[in-house]
Design a protein around this motif. Sequence first.
Motif, PDB file in Angstrom:
ATOM      1  N   PRO A 168       0.794  -1.231   0.000  1.00 23.08           N
ATOM      2  CA  PRO A 168       0.000   0.000   0.000  1.00 23.08           C
ATOM      3  C   PRO A 168       0.828   1.285   0.000  1.00 23.08           C
ATOM      4  CG  PRO A 168      -0.970  -1.589   1.494  1.00 23.08           C
ATOM      5  CD  PRO A 168       0.340  -2.165   1.037  1.00 23.08           C
ATOM      6  N   ASP A 169       1.913   1.339   0.782  1.00 21.47           N
ATOM      7  CA  ASP A 169       2.697   2.577   0.816  1.00 21.47           C
ATOM      8  C   ASP A 169       3.347   2.867  -0.537  1.00 21.47           C
ATOM      9  OD1 ASP A 169       4.375   0.323   1.312  1.00 21.47           O
ATOM     10  OD2 ASP A 169       5.899   1.615   2.197  1.00 21.47           O
ATOM     11  N   LYS A 170       3.750   1.835  -1.246  1.00 19.57           N
ATOM     12  CA  LYS A 170       4.332   2.041  -2.567  1.00 19.57           C
ATOM     13  C   LYS A 170       3.259   2.407  -3.586  1.00 19.57           C
ATOM     14  CE  LYS A 170       8.527  -0.561  -1.930  1.00 19.57           C
ATOM     15  NZ  LYS A 170       9.457  -1.477  -2.587  1.00 19.57           N
ATOM     16  N   GLN A 171       2.088   1.807  -3.452  1.00 15.42           N
ATOM     17  CA  GLN A 171       0.982   2.177  -4.330  1.00 15.42           C
ATOM     18  C   GLN A 171       0.605   3.641  -4.117  1.00 15.42           C
ATOM     19  OE1 GLN A 171      -2.272  -0.597  -4.408  1.00 15.42           O
ATOM     20  NE2 GLN A 171      -3.668   0.890  -5.311  1.00 15.42           N
ATOM     21  N   HIS A 172       0.620   4.090  -2.869  1.00 15.19           N
ATOM     22  CA  HIS A 172       0.311   5.494  -2.577  1.00 15.19           C
ATOM     23  C   HIS A 172       1.361   6.413  -3.207  1.00 15.19           C
ATOM     24  CE1 HIS A 172      -1.959   3.926   1.182  1.00 15.19           C
ATOM     25  NE2 HIS A 172      -2.734   3.930   0.118  1.00 15.19           N
ATOM     26  N   ALA A 173       2.624   6.021  -3.151  1.00 13.31           N
ATOM     27  CA  ALA A 173       3.688   6.824  -3.779  1.00 13.31           C
ATOM     28  C   ALA A 173       3.472   6.911  -5.287  1.00 13.31           C
ATOM     29  CB  ALA A 173       5.057   6.220  -3.464  1.00 13.31           C
ATOM     30  N   LEU A 174       3.075   5.810  -5.895  1.00 12.69           N
ATOM     31  CA  LEU A 174       2.791   5.789  -7.334  1.00 12.69           C
ATOM     32  C   LEU A 174       1.646   6.731  -7.673  1.00 12.69           C
ATOM     33  CD1 LEU A 174       2.941   4.583 -10.220  1.00 12.69           C
ATOM     34  CD2 LEU A 174       1.570   2.669  -9.369  1.00 12.69           C
ATOM     35  N   VAL A 175       0.559   6.639  -6.930  1.00  9.45           N
ATOM     36  CA  VAL A 175      -0.598   7.509  -7.168  1.00  9.45           C
ATOM     37  C   VAL A 175      -0.214   8.973  -6.942  1.00  9.45           C
ATOM     38  CG1 VAL A 175      -2.923   8.124  -6.343  1.00  9.45           C
ATOM     39  CG2 VAL A 175      -2.310   5.711  -6.706  1.00  9.45           C
ATOM     40  N   ALA A 176       0.550   9.248  -5.898  1.00  8.84           N
ATOM     41  CA  ALA A 176       0.968  10.628  -5.609  1.00  8.84           C
ATOM     42  C   ALA A 176       1.810  11.194  -6.745  1.00  8.84           C
ATOM     43  CB  ALA A 176       1.743  10.681  -4.296  1.00  8.84           C
ATOM     44  N   ALA A 177       2.688  10.379  -7.327  1.00  9.75           N
ATOM     45  CA  ALA A 177       3.512  10.844  -8.451  1.00  9.75           C
ATOM     46  C   ALA A 177       2.636  11.203  -9.638  1.00  9.75           C
ATOM     47  CB  ALA A 177       4.528   9.777  -8.835  1.00  9.75           C
TER      48      ALA A 177
END
Length: 135
Positions: A82-91
């Motif tokens: 989830p934390d990496k998915q959030h970073a992807l979405v934020a980018a």
Amino acid sequence: MSDWKTTYTHFLTSATEDYTNKEKLGDLLVQGELALAKVTVDVASSEISNIEREEELTLYFQMKQLLNMLRALYNDQFEMQPDKQHALVAAVLYFVSPFDAIPDDAPLGLFDDAQVIDYVHEQLASDIDRFHNEL
């Protein structure tokens, strides 16, 4: 005007809180593809220098990878922490937003976007490798 890290943190919070359903992710994918098309037009322009073209090509290819990963997540074809998915979405949110550290219509307006995309691309390097090996 704030720095890109502060603005990215704002988008990361938004990704964590607001982009948990498929409808919003689908809309973000469309916005990302449209924003990426604008970069394509810039790269093809004869009005930019070779250095600018090289930087925009790097941005284009990194962003294209991130959008492909987001599409695979959206289609339940790929999984990430989830934390990496959030970073992807934020980018992607940062990339599509005209209101970031340097407004996109300003000279060098994509410079901060390129920094964010490169930063997240590095954070997700192992996921990107896994994505390319799995799909």
